[in-house]
Scaffold this active site. Structure first.
Site, PDB file in Angstrom:
ATOM      1  N   ARG A 154      25.876  40.749  45.534  1.00 20.05           N
ATOM      2  CA  ARG A 154      24.782  41.715  45.631  1.00 20.05           C
ATOM      3  C   ARG A 154      23.495  40.958  45.944  1.00 20.05           C
ATOM      4  NH1 ARG A 154      24.417  43.954  39.923  1.00 20.05           N
ATOM      5  NH2 ARG A 154      24.967  41.766  39.546  1.00 20.05           N
ATOM      6  N   PHE A 252      26.033  52.705  40.157  1.00 16.92           N
ATOM      7  CA  PHE A 252      25.954  53.369  41.460  1.00 16.92           C
ATOM      8  C   PHE A 252      25.857  54.888  41.323  1.00 16.92           C
ATOM      9  CE2 PHE A 252      27.472  49.186  42.394  1.00 16.92           C
ATOM     10  CZ  PHE A 252      26.866  48.861  43.595  1.00 16.92           C
ATOM     11  N   CYS A 263      25.428  45.455  54.109  1.00 18.10           N
ATOM     12  CA  CYS A 263      26.863  45.666  53.889  1.00 18.10           C
ATOM     13  C   CYS A 263      27.304  47.119  54.049  1.00 18.10           C
ATOM     14  CB  CYS A 263      27.264  45.164  52.505  1.00 18.10           C
ATOM     15  SG  CYS A 263      27.143  43.375  52.321  1.00 18.10           S
TER      16      CYS A 263
END
Length: 442
Positions: A154, A252, A263
């Site tokens: 990340r 999320f 990404c």
């Protein structure tokens, strides 16, 4: 072990520095001479917390070096990683594998003795097969084992992710690769990181499936947020209520202006194209891509509504430009679409971001940039949080109120409670947080 890392961009540089920190001897290779020269002088071309110190300490220790010459480090390496870019191909959305295949050809000409060649770049299913074919075609005498080892880093937390991973996925077809790949990641055994060996094609698909699922989860909560606004519910409470279910989890599930970055946009699109090529379309991901694209401009309409339905001539202060905090990455950032849509509606944009303004200048026109949130808010008709940097989490609302032209606050990341903002005299707009229940709602 001796490691050659081809590509010194985000993945290659972070991975190379972390491998060196494990004690391996790592050479990072890149064709961009100016980038290599900068790295040799400890000038890091990307912003990633802690990366500059990590690179410097391992260069000083003699474990990490940089070069534009591929032949010598590849010939000496036990393991060669391919960590070059795989951007969306212009025109059709497929992953552009030209850099991967180019690296494979150069590797084939340079390797000596048994070598494990690892694709760390995000690549579609079957790429490893083609890399192996290219190497054997270019050098029939090459003794190689081609491996898939996708990254799961990340941005903004990449070093921690590398050193404390949820899992390490390694796709092999040649059993000789198992031992060297185990040795490469041996330092992580102390953290009990699961080392998952699979077939090569399975490994390649795991990366895409993981990113597509997370993108779908973000898109799901964004759609629920829209419903919350219509029925008088609070999406943050909904997210907490469903996230406490262990089968779902809380990550999320933060409603906002849509996903961006290096990404999710390209990987979801590449997965869609791969599935179509194999006549096995993935309708859920196709819809996810479409919804996310539309959502960003929908956030601009939310801002326009907040300033009375007409943005012409209005000055909008945009706080945050990067797709997420703690990075300077502007790729597919929601701010790009939001700002463009606001400009199309006649708004004047002033923006501030702790790290993203320089890259933004190459991607946006007609935007003026400030030195702080308060600088860009001076005389503004609305203040809009687009990226939730820490510096925006404790704004001085009395000070803000004294300098804006109109007390309108739009929080596209739900950083602030409505009550706090309204208490300081601002009109507040959030995401998925209605002011009152809809009439006649169930």
């Amino acid at each position: 072990m001796r490691i050659a890392m081809i590509g010194s961009g985000y993945v290659g540089l972070v991975s190379g520095a972390c491998f060196a920190d494990f004690g391996h001897d790592v050479v990072c290779i890149d064709k961009a001479a100016e980038k290599i020269e900068a790295l040799k002088n400890n000038r890091i071309p990307i912003f990633e917390p802690g990366l500059d110190a990590l690179v410097k300490s391992n260069v000083d220790a003699g474990r990490l070096s940089f070069t534009t010459d591929l032949a010598e480090p590849v010939a000496a390496a036990d393991v060669v990683f391919i960590a070059v870019g795989t951007p969306s191909r212009r025109g059709d959305g497929h992953a552009d594998l030209s850099y991967v295949y180019g690296a494979a050809r150069e590797i084939a000409r340079a390797i000596k003795g048994f070598t494990v060649v690892v694709t760390k770049s995000t690549v579609p299913v079957g790429t490893g097969d083609e890399v192996e074919r290219i190497i054997r075609e270019e050098n029939p005498e090459a003794d190689v084992a081609v491996v898939s080892n996708p990254e799961f880093l990340r941005e903004g937390a990449a070093i921690g992710d590398f050193k404390r991973p949820d899992r390490i996925v390694v796709g092999i077809e040649d059993e000789r690769a198992r031992e060297p790949m185990t040795e490469v990641y041996r330092p992580l055994y102390l953290n009990q990181a699961p080392l998952l060996f699979t077939s090569r094609r399975t490994s390649e698909l795991i990366k895409y499936a993981a990113n597509a699922f997370l993108a779908m989860k973000i898109t799901f909560i964004n759609e629920i947020a829209d419903l919350c606004e219509h029925v008088g519910a609070d999406v943050q409470q909904v997210a907490r209520g469903i996230g406490l279910d262990n089968r779902i989890g809380s990550k999320f599930l933060h409603a906002g202006p849509g996903y961006g970055g290096s990404c999710f946009p390209k990987d979801t699109l590449a997965l869609v194209k791969t599935a179509q090529d194999y006549a096995s379309p993935i309708r859920l991901i196709e819809t996810t891509v479409s919804i996310n694209d539309q959502r960003k401009r929908a956030m601009a309409r939310k801002v326009i509504q907040a300033v009375g339905g007409d943005a012409r001539g209005k000055t909008i202060a945009v706080l945050g430009l990067t797709f997420k905090p703690n990075t300077d990455d502007m790729r597919d950032a929601p701010s790009l679409s939001i700002i463009q849509a606001l400009q199309d509606a006649g708004a004047v944009i002033r923006a501030y971001d702790p790290e993203g303004m320089e890259p933004a200048k190459a991607m946006l026109s007609g935007v003026s940039y400030g030195t702080s949130a308060y600088d860009v808010a001076e005389g503004a008709d609305a203040v809009v949080i687009v990226t939730e940097w820490d510096v925006f989490r404790a704004l001085d609302f009395p000070r803000l109120k004294s300098i804006v032209k109109a007390p309108v606050f739009v929080d596209l990341r739900n950083v602030y409670p409505r009550e706090e903002v309204e208490r300081h005299g601002f009109a507040f707009t959030g995401v998925g947080r209605a002011t009152k229940p809809a009439a006649g709602g169930a």
